[in-house]
Structure formats: structure tokens, C-alpha cells
Design an enzyme around this catalytic site. Structure first.
Site, PDB file in Angstrom:
ATOM      1  N   ASP A 140       0.872  -1.177   0.000  1.00 45.68           N
ATOM      2  CA  ASP A 140       0.000   0.000   0.000  1.00 45.68           C
ATOM      3  C   ASP A 140       0.907   1.225   0.000  1.00 45.68           C
ATOM      4  O   ASP A 140       2.112   1.116   0.236  1.00 45.68           O
ATOM      5  CB  ASP A 140      -0.883  -0.010   1.274  1.00 45.68           C
ATOM      6  CG  ASP A 140      -1.788   1.223   1.361  1.00 45.68           C
ATOM      7  OD1 ASP A 140      -2.454   1.546   0.368  1.00 45.68           O
ATOM      8  OD2 ASP A 140      -1.808   1.887   2.428  1.00 45.68           O
ATOM      9  N   SER A 141       0.307   2.398  -0.212  1.00 43.69           N
ATOM     10  CA  SER A 141       1.088   3.633  -0.124  1.00 43.69           C
ATOM     11  C   SER A 141       1.575   3.879   1.303  1.00 43.69           C
ATOM     12  O   SER A 141       2.502   4.652   1.516  1.00 43.69           O
ATOM     13  CB  SER A 141       0.220   4.804  -0.570  1.00 43.69           C
ATOM     14  OG  SER A 141      -0.918   4.892   0.269  1.00 43.69           O
ATOM     15  N   CYS A 169     -11.051   3.090   0.084  1.00 48.67           N
ATOM     16  CA  CYS A 169      -9.634   3.365   0.349  1.00 48.67           C
ATOM     17  C   CYS A 169      -9.282   2.538   1.572  1.00 48.67           C
ATOM     18  O   CYS A 169     -10.012   2.564   2.574  1.00 48.67           O
ATOM     19  CB  CYS A 169      -9.431   4.848   0.638  1.00 48.67           C
ATOM     20  SG  CYS A 169      -7.787   5.236   1.281  1.00 48.67           S
ATOM     21  N   THR A 170      -8.180   1.803   1.505  1.00 49.16           N
ATOM     22  CA  THR A 170      -7.874   0.856   2.585  1.00 49.16           C
ATOM     23  C   THR A 170      -7.464   1.546   3.887  1.00 49.16           C
ATOM     24  O   THR A 170      -7.405   0.893   4.928  1.00 49.16           O
ATOM     25  CB  THR A 170      -6.776  -0.133   2.153  1.00 49.16           C
ATOM     26  OG1 THR A 170      -5.645   0.613   1.663  1.00 49.16           O
ATOM     27  CG2 THR A 170      -7.276  -1.059   1.068  1.00 49.16           C
ATOM     28  N   HIS A 171      -7.190   2.836   3.842  1.00 46.03           N
ATOM     29  CA  HIS A 171      -6.925   3.550   5.095  1.00 46.03           C
ATOM     30  C   HIS A 171      -8.202   3.711   5.939  1.00 46.03           C
ATOM     31  O   HIS A 171      -8.136   3.814   7.169  1.00 46.03           O
ATOM     32  CB  HIS A 171      -6.371   4.955   4.813  1.00 46.03           C
ATOM     33  CG  HIS A 171      -4.911   4.999   4.478  1.00 46.03           C
ATOM     34  ND1 HIS A 171      -4.408   4.585   3.272  1.00 46.03           N
ATOM     35  CD2 HIS A 171      -3.838   5.412   5.205  1.00 46.03           C
ATOM     36  CE1 HIS A 171      -3.091   4.762   3.263  1.00 46.03           C
ATOM     37  NE2 HIS A 171      -2.718   5.259   4.424  1.00 46.03           N
ATOM     38  N   CYS A 194      -4.459  -1.595  -1.826  1.00 45.63           N
ATOM     39  CA  CYS A 194      -4.580  -0.164  -2.030  1.00 45.63           C
ATOM     40  C   CYS A 194      -5.516   0.032  -3.217  1.00 45.63           C
ATOM     41  O   CYS A 194      -5.226  -0.473  -4.310  1.00 45.63           O
ATOM     42  CB  CYS A 194      -3.191   0.398  -2.337  1.00 45.63           C
ATOM     43  SG  CYS A 194      -3.183   2.139  -2.791  1.00 45.63           S
ATOM     44  N   ASN A 195      -6.635   0.700  -2.995  1.00 54.63           N
ATOM     45  CA  ASN A 195      -7.581   0.916  -4.100  1.00 54.63           C
ATOM     46  C   ASN A 195      -6.954   1.764  -5.197  1.00 54.63           C
ATOM     47  O   ASN A 195      -7.199   1.554  -6.381  1.00 54.63           O
ATOM     48  CB  ASN A 195      -8.841   1.619  -3.592  1.00 54.63           C
ATOM     49  CG  ASN A 195      -9.685   0.712  -2.745  1.00 54.63           C
ATOM     50  OD1 ASN A 195      -9.382   0.477  -1.575  1.00 54.63           O
ATOM     51  ND2 ASN A 195     -10.751   0.180  -3.319  1.00 54.63           N
ATOM     52  N   THR A 196      -6.151   2.746  -4.768  1.00 51.60           N
ATOM     53  CA  THR A 196      -5.563   3.666  -5.735  1.00 51.60           C
ATOM     54  C   THR A 196      -4.577   2.931  -6.644  1.00 51.60           C
ATOM     55  O   THR A 196      -4.619   3.077  -7.868  1.00 51.60           O
ATOM     56  CB  THR A 196      -4.851   4.807  -4.982  1.00 51.60           C
ATOM     57  OG1 THR A 196      -5.791   5.389  -4.069  1.00 51.60           O
ATOM     58  CG2 THR A 196      -4.342   5.861  -5.930  1.00 51.60           C
ATOM     59  N   TYR A 254      -0.798   8.369  -2.461  1.00 51.60           N
ATOM     60  CA  TYR A 254      -0.805   8.053  -3.893  1.00 51.60           C
ATOM     61  C   TYR A 254      -1.971   8.744  -4.605  1.00 51.60           C
ATOM     62  O   TYR A 254      -1.937   8.933  -5.811  1.00 51.60           O
ATOM     63  CB  TYR A 254      -0.986   6.531  -4.098  1.00 51.60           C
ATOM     64  CG  TYR A 254       0.257   5.679  -4.018  1.00 51.60           C
ATOM     65  CD1 TYR A 254       1.479   6.194  -3.589  1.00 51.60           C
ATOM     66  CD2 TYR A 254       0.203   4.333  -4.386  1.00 51.60           C
ATOM     67  CE1 TYR A 254       2.608   5.376  -3.524  1.00 51.60           C
ATOM     68  CE2 TYR A 254       1.327   3.516  -4.332  1.00 51.60           C
ATOM     69  CZ  TYR A 254       2.525   4.038  -3.888  1.00 51.60           C
ATOM     70  OH  TYR A 254       3.633   3.234  -3.829  1.00 51.60           O
ATOM     71  N   GLY A 255      -3.001   9.046  -3.830  1.00 46.96           N
ATOM     72  CA  GLY A 255      -4.299   9.434  -4.417  1.00 46.96           C
ATOM     73  C   GLY A 255      -4.264  10.640  -5.327  1.00 46.96           C
ATOM     74  O   GLY A 255      -5.141  10.791  -6.185  1.00 46.96           O
ATOM     75  N   GLU A 262      -2.351   8.238   8.603  1.00 47.32           N
ATOM     76  CA  GLU A 262      -0.913   7.934   8.615  1.00 47.32           C
ATOM     77  C   GLU A 262      -0.271   8.393   9.928  1.00 47.32           C
ATOM     78  O   GLU A 262       0.690   7.807  10.397  1.00 47.32           O
ATOM     79  CB  GLU A 262      -0.197   8.620   7.447  1.00 47.32           C
ATOM     80  CG  GLU A 262      -0.378   7.931   6.106  1.00 47.32           C
ATOM     81  CD  GLU A 262       0.342   6.583   6.015  1.00 47.32           C
ATOM     82  OE1 GLU A 262       1.505   6.499   6.412  1.00 47.32           O
ATOM     83  OE2 GLU A 262      -0.289   5.623   5.533  1.00 47.32           O
TER      84      GLU A 262
HETATM   85  N1  DGL Z   1      -4.769   3.265   0.888  1.00 48.16           N
HETATM   86  C1  DGL Z   1      -4.918   3.789  -0.397  1.00 48.16           C
HETATM   87  C2  DGL Z   1      -6.162   3.369  -1.116  1.00 48.16           C
HETATM   88  O1  DGL Z   1      -6.701   2.342  -0.800  1.00 48.16           O
HETATM   89  C3  DGL Z   1      -4.324   5.042  -0.874  1.00 48.16           C
HETATM   90  C4  DGL Z   1      -4.273   6.259  -0.083  1.00 48.16           C
HETATM   91  C5  DGL Z   1      -3.350   7.244  -0.724  1.00 48.16           C
HETATM   92  O2  DGL Z   1      -2.157   7.003  -0.697  1.00 48.16           O
HETATM   93  O3  DGL Z   1      -3.825   8.236  -1.301  1.00 48.16           O
HETATM   94  O4  DGL Z   1      -6.612   4.018  -2.023  1.00 48.16           O
END
Ligand code: DGL
Length: 275
Positions: free
Chosen positions: A12-13, A186-188, A75-77, A44-45, A154
Site C-alpha cells: 500500500d502507499s 480506500c484501505t486507510h 490499495c484501491n488507488t 498516492y491518491g 498515517e
Molecule cells: N490506501 C490507499 C487506497 O486504498 C491510498 C491512499 C493514498 O495514498 O492516497 O486508495
């Protein structure tokens, strides 16, 4: 060559993929895991497709060099930007990716109105457009990118004032539109489910969908099909690699995962990950 005792590779990011790691630990405690958090590049988004693809490719190479038997793009992104690209680059590797859980949300909603929280890159990608086209028929989707939320998570700020403000700004207008389901794209975001639930009301009124358990089940199915499940009765190890601050990550693990793991620092050098 990877064997059934080789680790599952997850990336993931940043710390978001730990929500998927948590589900994998619950369902498959014997599996060892190598977790890569690209905290030197988070978020990453708001990055370009090409950039996310090149990070994802280098991280995948690193995990494969560390004997990963399957790669979970937690990570969805990165899934939106790079999953197809990775499958083409590494045709012999099994990947599990993420997509916003619009399908179960569309099946569950009674009001026909669903909120989706994800990053700008996820909303812009072809994967999201295809999920919406296939599954959201007759359902109205309300989207928010929750600016700043990934950074709060984070920093381990799961309950603070700023985190609440960001979530209220996203969710209160959706509640006015009568949503009864929220998709965490988003996995966060599963780490702030308690706060989300406090804002939207109890789960009977508004259901919040965390895709992590389904992704863990899919990982188990793929490993099973390849004869790659670790069937030893012993608990597997988790090893973390971060391109950010290892001390900061270490201090968040009890809260995010509920257990410790070995944390190693890695560096980016000319587009590659080095130890
Ligand atoms: N955890 C990430 C996701 O699932 C990305 C968050 C990010 O880095 O912008 O999209």
C-alpha cells in the site's frame, strides 16, 4: 521459487493495507506476510497513473525478490492505476486487487442512495467507471475524496478533531441525501469506522462496508487453488518494509494491527527499492 511456507506479499502507499493485513491474519494466522508501506510517497491518491504504476512495479519486484508467493495490492488507488499493468508485466504472478464495494452496496441499499469514499485517482480510473457501470444500476452514488484523511490516519489520528471535521464534511451532506450505505473505497478508511459510525448513526441505519474480509477470503481461495496455503499449525511472522520512518510505523502497529512485527527501512534509488 516460492513454496507454501513463503510469505504473502502485501503493499500500500502507507498503513492503509494494514486493514487488509488484519483480515488476513484473522483468517489465515499460519501465513507469513511481507508488508510494504510506501510511506516515502504517501499519498498516492493525487499522483499520476504513470507514477503509481512505476512505484507498484518496483514494489512488486522487491516483494518477489523476497519470495512472495502472491501479491495483494491492498490499495484501491494502486489497484485502479496499476493492477492491469502489473498483471501484464508479471504474467506468472497471482495478484489480488481492490475495487470499491459498489456491488454489495447496491445489493444492500433500501433507499437506493450510497456514499462512496475514495481517493481522486480511484474515482478517475477506468476500474471505478466499470464497477459503477456494471453494478450501480438504479442506485445513486454520492462521492467524496475526503481531502487530508489519509494523512491523518498515517499519523495515527483516528479520533481527533481534524479527522472528525474531514469526515463530517464528507458524510453530513450524504446523510441529507438519505444514504443508508457507505462504501470505503480506500484501505486507510476502515481504521476510522468507529468515528464514521458515530457520525452516521448505528449500523442498522447506515451500514459501512469494509472490503478487507472479502479480499482476505479471495487471497485464501487463490492460494488454495494453487496448493500454496501454509497448513502448518504455527503462527506466521509479519515483516514490514517502509520507505518512510520505521520508528513511526513501529509505534502505530499496536493500535492498527494489535501486534508487533519486525520493521525494516528501505530506500528508493533510481526507481528501484533497495535495503
Ligand atoms: N490506501 C490507499 C487506497 O486504498 C491510498 C491512499 C493514498 O495514498 O492516497 O486508495
Amino acid at each position: 521459487m516460492p513454496s507454501p511456507t513463503s510469505p504473502i506479499g502485501i503493499f500500500d502507499s502507507g498503513v492503509g493495507g494494514i486493514s487488509v493485513l488484519r483480515a488476513i491474519r484473522e483468517q489465515m494466522p499460519a501465513e507469513s506476510v511481507s508488508y510494504f508501506g510506501d510511506q516515502g510517497h504517501v499519498p498516492y491518491g493525487s499522483r499520476s497513473l504513470e507514477e503509481i504504476q512505476s512505484f507498484s512495479e518496483a514494489i512488486t519486484r522487491f516483494l518477489l525478490e523476497h519470495e512472495a508467493k502472491i501479491i495483494v495490492v491492498a490499495c484501491n488507488t494502486a489497484s485502479a492505476a496499476a493492477l492491469k499493468y502489473l498483471r501484464e508485466k508479471f504474467p506468472d504472478v497471482q495478484f489480488v486487487g481492490m475495487e470499491p464495494a459498489v456491488k454489495p452496496a447496491a445489493e444492500h441499499t433500501h433507499t437506493g442512495k450510497v456514499g462512496v469514499l475514495a481517493t481522486p485517482a480511484t474515482f478517475q480510473g477506468a476500474l471505478y467507471a466499470s464497477v459503477v457501470e456494471r453494478f450501480a444500476n438504479g442506485v445513486e452514488l454520492f462521492q467524496s475524496t475526503c481531502p487530508g484523511l489519509v494523512q491523518q490516519i498515517e499519523h495515527g489520528n483516528l479520533h481527533g478533531r481534524e479527522t472528525r471535521r474531514i469526515l463530517e464534511e464528507a458524510l453530513l451532506p450524504m446523510l441529507e441525501k438519505n444514504i443508508d450505505t457507505v462504501v470505503l473505497g480506500c484501505t486507510h478508511y476502515p481504521f476510522v469506522i468507529p468515528l464514521i459510525q458515530r457520525i452516521v448513526g448505528d449500523a442498522k441505519r447506515v451500514r459501512v462496508i469494509d472490503p478487507a474480509p472479502a479480499v482476505a477470503r479471495q487471497t485464501g481461495r487463490l492460494l488454495e487453488a494453487e496448493g500454496m496455503r501454509n497448513l502448518s499449525g504455527q503462527r506466521g511472522d509479519v515483516r514490514f518494509y517502509t520507505s518512510g520512518d520505521p520508528e513511526a510505523l513501529r509505534s502505530l502497529l499496536p493500535m492498527l494491527l494489535g501486534e508487533m512485527g519486525d520493521v525494516a527501512e528501505v530506500k528508493w534509488s533510481n526507481g528501484h527499492v533497495v535495503r
